[in-house]
Design a protein around this motif. Structure first.
Motif, PDB file in Angstrom:
ATOM      1  N   GLY A  65       0.803  -1.214   0.000  1.00  0.00           N
ATOM      2  CA  GLY A  65       0.000   0.000   0.000  1.00  0.00           C
ATOM      3  C   GLY A  65       0.834   1.261   0.000  1.00  0.00           C
ATOM      4  O   GLY A  65       0.303   2.366  -0.195  1.00  0.00           O
ATOM      5  N   ASP A  66       2.150   1.123   0.197  1.00  0.00           N
ATOM      6  CA  ASP A  66       3.029   2.292   0.225  1.00  0.00           C
ATOM      7  C   ASP A  66       3.502   2.723  -1.164  1.00  0.00           C
ATOM      8  O   ASP A  66       4.220   3.717  -1.286  1.00  0.00           O
ATOM      9  CB  ASP A  66       4.258   2.014   1.103  1.00  0.00           C
ATOM     10  CG  ASP A  66       3.901   1.910   2.576  1.00  0.00           C
ATOM     11  OD1 ASP A  66       2.879   2.492   2.978  1.00  0.00           O
ATOM     12  OD2 ASP A  66       4.637   1.239   3.323  1.00  0.00           O
ATOM     13  N   LEU A  67       3.129   1.988  -2.208  1.00  0.00           N
ATOM     14  CA  LEU A  67       3.499   2.426  -3.558  1.00  0.00           C
ATOM     15  C   LEU A  67       2.700   3.680  -3.884  1.00  0.00           C
ATOM     16  O   LEU A  67       1.470   3.672  -3.838  1.00  0.00           O
ATOM     17  CB  LEU A  67       3.213   1.347  -4.596  1.00  0.00           C
ATOM     18  CG  LEU A  67       3.711   1.676  -6.014  1.00  0.00           C
ATOM     19  CD1 LEU A  67       5.239   1.566  -6.077  1.00  0.00           C
ATOM     20  CD2 LEU A  67       3.084   0.757  -7.057  1.00  0.00           C
ATOM     21  N   SER A  68       3.401   4.756  -4.243  1.00  0.00           N
ATOM     22  CA  SER A  68       2.714   6.023  -4.495  1.00  0.00           C
ATOM     23  C   SER A  68       2.016   6.005  -5.856  1.00  0.00           C
ATOM     24  O   SER A  68       2.424   5.271  -6.764  1.00  0.00           O
ATOM     25  CB  SER A  68       3.706   7.179  -4.454  1.00  0.00           C
ATOM     26  OG  SER A  68       4.544   7.163  -5.601  1.00  0.00           O
ATOM     27  N   PRO A  69       0.959   6.816  -6.023  1.00  0.00           N
ATOM     28  CA  PRO A  69       0.306   6.907  -7.329  1.00  0.00           C
ATOM     29  C   PRO A  69       1.276   7.324  -8.433  1.00  0.00           C
ATOM     30  O   PRO A  69       1.200   6.823  -9.556  1.00  0.00           O
ATOM     31  CB  PRO A  69      -0.763   7.983  -7.097  1.00  0.00           C
ATOM     32  CG  PRO A  69      -1.065   7.909  -5.633  1.00  0.00           C
ATOM     33  CD  PRO A  69       0.253   7.599  -4.982  1.00  0.00           C
ATOM     34  N   ARG A  70       2.205   8.217  -8.107  1.00  0.00           N
ATOM     35  CA  ARG A  70       3.170   8.658  -9.116  1.00  0.00           C
ATOM     36  C   ARG A  70       4.110   7.519  -9.503  1.00  0.00           C
ATOM     37  O   ARG A  70       4.450   7.355 -10.686  1.00  0.00           O
ATOM     38  CB  ARG A  70       3.973   9.845  -8.576  1.00  0.00           C
ATOM     39  CG  ARG A  70       4.959  10.405  -9.583  1.00  0.00           C
ATOM     40  CD  ARG A  70       5.742  11.565  -9.014  1.00  0.00           C
ATOM     41  NE  ARG A  70       6.809  11.970  -9.900  1.00  0.00           N
ATOM     42  CZ  ARG A  70       7.991  12.409  -9.499  1.00  0.00           C
ATOM     43  NH1 ARG A  70       8.254  12.515  -8.208  1.00  0.00           N
ATOM     44  NH2 ARG A  70       8.914  12.764 -10.369  1.00  0.00           N
ATOM     45  N   ALA A  71       4.516   6.707  -8.521  1.00  0.00           N
ATOM     46  CA  ALA A  71       5.385   5.571  -8.823  1.00  0.00           C
ATOM     47  C   ALA A  71       4.659   4.573  -9.717  1.00  0.00           C
ATOM     48  O   ALA A  71       5.231   4.049 -10.678  1.00  0.00           O
ATOM     49  CB  ALA A  71       5.835   4.900  -7.527  1.00  0.00           C
ATOM     50  N   ARG A  72       3.402   4.331  -9.411  1.00  0.00           N
ATOM     51  CA  ARG A  72       2.615   3.398 -10.227  1.00  0.00           C
ATOM     52  C   ARG A  72       2.481   3.914 -11.662  1.00  0.00           C
ATOM     53  O   ARG A  72       2.664   3.152 -12.623  1.00  0.00           O
ATOM     54  CB  ARG A  72       1.231   3.215  -9.597  1.00  0.00           C
ATOM     55  CG  ARG A  72       0.332   2.275 -10.382  1.00  0.00           C
ATOM     56  CD  ARG A  72      -0.971   2.003  -9.641  1.00  0.00           C
ATOM     57  NE  ARG A  72      -1.840   1.130 -10.413  1.00  0.00           N
ATOM     58  CZ  ARG A  72      -2.988   0.637  -9.974  1.00  0.00           C
ATOM     59  NH1 ARG A  72      -3.401   0.928  -8.743  1.00  0.00           N
ATOM     60  NH2 ARG A  72      -3.727  -0.143 -10.740  1.00  0.00           N
ATOM     61  N   GLU A  73       2.202   5.196 -11.791  1.00  0.00           N
ATOM     62  CA  GLU A  73       2.068   5.788 -13.134  1.00  0.00           C
ATOM     63  C   GLU A  73       3.378   5.683 -13.912  1.00  0.00           C
ATOM     64  O   GLU A  73       3.380   5.388 -15.112  1.00  0.00           O
ATOM     65  CB  GLU A  73       1.649   7.253 -13.007  1.00  0.00           C
ATOM     66  CG  GLU A  73       1.481   7.949 -14.351  1.00  0.00           C
ATOM     67  CD  GLU A  73       1.151   9.422 -14.202  1.00  0.00           C
ATOM     68  OE1 GLU A  73       0.890  10.073 -15.233  1.00  0.00           O
ATOM     69  OE2 GLU A  73       1.161   9.936 -13.055  1.00  0.00           O
ATOM     70  N   THR A  74       4.497   5.898 -13.225  1.00  0.00           N
ATOM     71  CA  THR A  74       5.802   5.829 -13.889  1.00  0.00           C
ATOM     72  C   THR A  74       6.094   4.418 -14.370  1.00  0.00           C
ATOM     73  O   THR A  74       6.582   4.211 -15.488  1.00  0.00           O
ATOM     74  CB  THR A  74       6.914   6.294 -12.929  1.00  0.00           C
ATOM     75  OG1 THR A  74       6.641   7.622 -12.486  1.00  0.00           O
ATOM     76  CG2 THR A  74       8.275   6.267 -13.611  1.00  0.00           C
ATOM     77  N   LEU A  75       5.787   3.427 -13.543  1.00  0.00           N
ATOM     78  CA  LEU A  75       5.994   2.041 -13.947  1.00  0.00           C
ATOM     79  C   LEU A  75       5.100   1.663 -15.132  1.00  0.00           C
ATOM     80  O   LEU A  75       5.487   0.864 -15.992  1.00  0.00           O
ATOM     81  CB  LEU A  75       5.715   1.104 -12.770  1.00  0.00           C
ATOM     82  CG  LEU A  75       6.677   1.205 -11.579  1.00  0.00           C
ATOM     83  CD1 LEU A  75       6.210   0.318 -10.433  1.00  0.00           C
ATOM     84  CD2 LEU A  75       8.099   0.821 -11.998  1.00  0.00           C
ATOM     85  N   GLU A  76       3.921   2.247 -15.178  1.00  0.00           N
ATOM     86  CA  GLU A  76       2.984   1.952 -16.266  1.00  0.00           C
ATOM     87  C   GLU A  76       3.396   2.597 -17.584  1.00  0.00           C
ATOM     88  O   GLU A  76       3.130   2.043 -18.660  1.00  0.00           O
ATOM     89  CB  GLU A  76       1.580   2.431 -15.882  1.00  0.00           C
ATOM     90  CG  GLU A  76       0.922   1.608 -14.794  1.00  0.00           C
ATOM     91  CD  GLU A  76      -0.404   2.198 -14.326  1.00  0.00           C
ATOM     92  OE1 GLU A  76      -1.261   1.430 -13.845  1.00  0.00           O
ATOM     93  OE2 GLU A  76      -0.582   3.440 -14.451  1.00  0.00           O
ATOM     94  N   THR A  77       4.042   3.761 -17.515  1.00  0.00           N
ATOM     95  CA  THR A  77       4.333   4.512 -18.736  1.00  0.00           C
ATOM     96  C   THR A  77       5.757   4.345 -19.248  1.00  0.00           C
ATOM     97  O   THR A  77       6.035   4.670 -20.409  1.00  0.00           O
ATOM     98  CB  THR A  77       4.064   6.015 -18.511  1.00  0.00           C
ATOM     99  OG1 THR A  77       4.862   6.473 -17.408  1.00  0.00           O
ATOM    100  CG2 THR A  77       2.599   6.266 -18.210  1.00  0.00           C
ATOM    101  N   ALA A  78       6.678   3.853 -18.408  1.00  0.00           N
ATOM    102  CA  ALA A  78       8.053   3.654 -18.865  1.00  0.00           C
ATOM    103  C   ALA A  78       8.089   2.595 -19.976  1.00  0.00           C
ATOM    104  O   ALA A  78       7.242   1.699 -20.023  1.00  0.00           O
ATOM    105  CB  ALA A  78       8.934   3.213 -17.693  1.00  0.00           C
TER     106      ALA A  78
END
Length: 276
Positions: A15-28
């Motif tokens: 639950g500590d994964l930030s929304p920005r981190a998730r977005e970055t992993l999705e778009t890289a």
């Protein structure tokens, strides 16, 4: 634009994964991971499907060049470690260096860090601290490292694996004497535990109990050095006691200087009220 993204991932609680981190992993375009199996579990949990390459201590030279070349050619890369922030006591620092040398932009997407999480939980001073990472497995390098920290007044943070914890606690006690320590294990996980004790207490605790989980050790810094006046006063008191046992002032001052490191002339002057 192609970039290297340093993405902090959870150190235990997903639950500590930030929304920005998730977005970055999705778009890289692709992800460079310390252990692709560990990262795959994280990606599957969040429904992310992305090409991965392994990047760890034993392939960082050749794989680092490959990653940098792909970024230079137009791809974006998200760098992750097994847990926490890449490049902190982690081979990712080498990849960041390569990108800097090639003029490739690096962007940090901050996330959990075990060292600072433990420091905040330790109950020790947080105003000044030093991160020492893992101690070397080489006995000589380990000793030299700890010797260099004997007078360190800042709070010190170490990482340690369970199978080496007993040895490390013994080495810390030998190097620093009995100081306060917080042993933080399994941070943010189900069995998180913070043990606030002393180095002697920690050694005793794990003499019979087998350590489990990854540890962050937060150790109290050295106490302030006593003022020089105190050292000189102690040296004069020692010389005076030697005189009381029959030693003349000059040899008493010499012996006190040898023991304390203070100047013989200074001790003699304070002892007798005259210059030697």
């Amino acid at each position: 634009m192609s970039k290297l993204y340093i993405v902090g991932t959870p150190i235990g609680n997903l639950g500590d994964l930030s929304p920005r981190a998730r977005e970055t992993l999705e778009t890289a375009d692709f992800i460079a991971a310390e252990d692709t199996r560990v990262t795959l579990k994280l990606l599957n949990h969040f429904g992310i499907s992305k090409p991965m390459v392994s990047y760890y201590q034993h392939n960082l030279r050749e794989r680092g060049e490959e990653i940098v070349n792909r970024i230079a050619a137009g791809e974006s890369c998200a760098l992750v470690t097994d847990a926490g922030m890449p490049a902190i006591s982690d081979p990712g620092e080498d990849l960041v260096r390569l990108c800097a040398q090639r003029g490739i932009e690096t962007v940090s997407v901050p996330g959990p860090t075990a060292a600072l999480t433990a420091l905040a939980l330790s109950g020790l001073s947080t105003s000044r601290f030093t991160f020492e990472g893992f101690l070397s497995t080489s006995r000589q390098s380990r000793k030299e490292h700890l010797d260099s920290l004997r007078a360190e007044r800042r709070t010190m943070i170490f990482y340690e694996a369970p199978h080496k914890l007993r040895t490390t606690l013994g080495d810390l006690l030998e190097a620093f004497g009995d100081r306060k320590i917080a042993l933080c294990r399994e941070l943010t996980k189900l069995h998180e535990e913070v043990i606030r004790t002393t180095l002697e207490g920690a050694v005793e605790r794990y003499r019979e109990t087998a350590p489990r989980g990854e540890f962050v050790l937060v150790v109290e810094g050295a106490p302030p050095a006593a003022p020089r006046e105190m050292f000189v006063a102690d040296a004069v008191a020692l010389a005076r006691s030697l005189c009381e046992r029959g030693l003349a002032p000059a040899p008493a001052a010499k012996e006190a200087a040898r023991i304390t490191g203070c100047k013989k002339s200074e001790i003699y002057k304070l002892l007798t009220g005259t210059e030697e």
